[in-house]
Design an enzyme around this catalytic site. Sequence first.
Site, short mmCIF file in Angstrom:
data_model
loop_
_atom_site.label_atom_id
_atom_site.label_comp_id
_atom_site.label_asym_id
_atom_site.label_seq_id
_atom_site.Cartn_x
_atom_site.Cartn_y
_atom_site.Cartn_z
N SER A 23 0.92 -1.24 0.03
CA SER A 23 0.00 -0.06 -0.08
C SER A 23 0.69 1.25 0.01
CB SER A 23 -0.77 0.10 1.09
OG SER A 23 -1.77 -1.19 1.19
N ARG A 99 -15.50 -5.35 -10.70
CA ARG A 99 -14.91 -4.87 -9.51
C ARG A 99 -15.58 -3.25 -9.85
NH1 ARG A 99 -9.13 -6.25 -6.95
NH2 ARG A 99 -10.14 -5.01 -5.35
N SER A 181 -12.43 1.56 5.23
CA SER A 181 -11.03 1.40 5.48
C SER A 181 -10.25 2.95 5.41
CB SER A 181 -10.42 0.81 4.15
OG SER A 181 -11.24 -0.48 3.73
N ASP A 308 -8.86 -6.41 5.39
CA ASP A 308 -8.05 -7.49 5.00
C ASP A 308 -7.36 -8.43 5.91
OD1 ASP A 308 -7.66 -6.52 2.27
OD2 ASP A 308 -6.08 -5.40 2.29
N ARG A 339 -14.71 -12.46 -0.97
CA ARG A 339 -13.93 -13.14 0.05
C ARG A 339 -15.21 -13.67 1.14
NH1 ARG A 339 -9.07 -9.05 0.98
NH2 ARG A 339 -7.83 -9.84 -0.86
N LYS A 409 1.01 -11.67 -5.73
CA LYS A 409 0.28 -10.33 -5.96
C LYS A 409 0.55 -9.37 -4.84
CE LYS A 409 -4.24 -8.36 -6.50
NZ LYS A 409 -4.00 -7.07 -5.87
#
Length: 464
Positions: A23, A99, A181, A308, A339, A409
């Site tokens: 990030s 997305r 977030s 996450d 998820r 990733k």
Amino acid sequence: MKYAIFPPEEILQTTVNLPLSKSESARRLVIDAIGGYATAAEDVADCDDTRALMHALSMRNGHVDIGAAGTAMRFAAAFFAATEGTDIILDGIERMRHRPIAPLVEALRSLGADIEYTDADGDPAKGTEGYAPLHIRGRQLEGGMVNIDATVSSQFISALTLAAPLMRRPLRIVLEGDVTSAPYLHMTLEMLRRRGIDAALEGNDICIQGSAADITAAETPVGRDWSAASYWYAIAALSSGWVTLPGLRLGYRLQGDSVAAEIFERLGVISEQNPEDEDTGEHIDGVGLSASPEIYSRLDLDMSATPDLVPTLAVAATMLGVPFQFHGVHTLRDKETDRLDALCAEAVKLGALYEIDGDDSIGWEGRRVPIRTLPVIETYGDHRMAMAFAPAALYLPGLVIDSPEVVTKSYSGFWDDLRNAGFTITEVDEAAVNATVPSEDENPVEEQMSEKQDPGLASNIFPT
């Protein structure tokens, strides 16, 4: 490809050099690109997402395939839209085309951006409203005031904020709803401030003042990745071993996932800053993890700031027999996979029945079903699914992770770090996986899990 994972034969004791923060790296790359600074590869995370964004930011015309990098998609869209003279088709893998990106596109359009929904060939007649691919023709945006829905993804807000120094006037962003977030938005604002841009958040208003010419060279290095650290917290919780994580900082406010230290303390993991090396007596610059017998009997947490961490915490709590309820998890529907559904599907293979309440809560009340095969965990193209379930091999030797390569990733060295910690990881084929199926009157998986549980723990709800 499938990996079968077997735990260390001895008590786990390892030192892990975590990757740099994905990030922080993404924000560093965009700020460097806007300010005209070159970014050395060794200064940012070595992972697929970082490489995808680094390549994208070097482009000004043509087709940019961002792969599976959601952050890179959002950041690159705003960067291209605000950069004079770019002409880009921005696309990704099939999942990326599902997305959401509409809130960001609409905000950029309101600032004067030229963006069309299109297909991979640039045909707007075949585009899908609200989703990539995007055809972006860059121009200097006006700036001024823009409203954006803050409940979908903080990445939309961060993308606008990072692009603000390219705009003609200061940018004011009015946030509608509670920020999802939020720590990631605070990370963006702080990294801009460190580079000479006035970035302020007051209530629901963000104000960004400063131009590309005001951006200074980076002086603070990218930190170690707390999201990656969470997997080693889970391993420490399930192994009762010792893990040293050099370079990590407790309470590192730039990364919201540093709250993992506090949460995993409830699962029996003690964190110590700058622990002493038993061999040399010198203090190690980093964090040491060790086990405690004190485990909460239940977790009830608002995870809206750090979603996450949810897969890792869910699996660790399940293996320890600790019921949980995690709230504020609606954004997990729109990650590399859904998820919430993925966690429910794969938890059944561990014998656990999770329940989803609407789109904002997932929990486990201890309900279990018999399991008669060693689990083969599907990863759904999602790096966090692979790394969250891997520690379960400490209770289920031979657990299989399907498509383990997805970890590149964000954490390319994850499997090597497991091997260095004493885990045995072998590539297996379909025949070998099928050979793990026992006869109907056997239940070796539950037997293994029961042996791992401490029958004296109040939180132990596994069958014995």
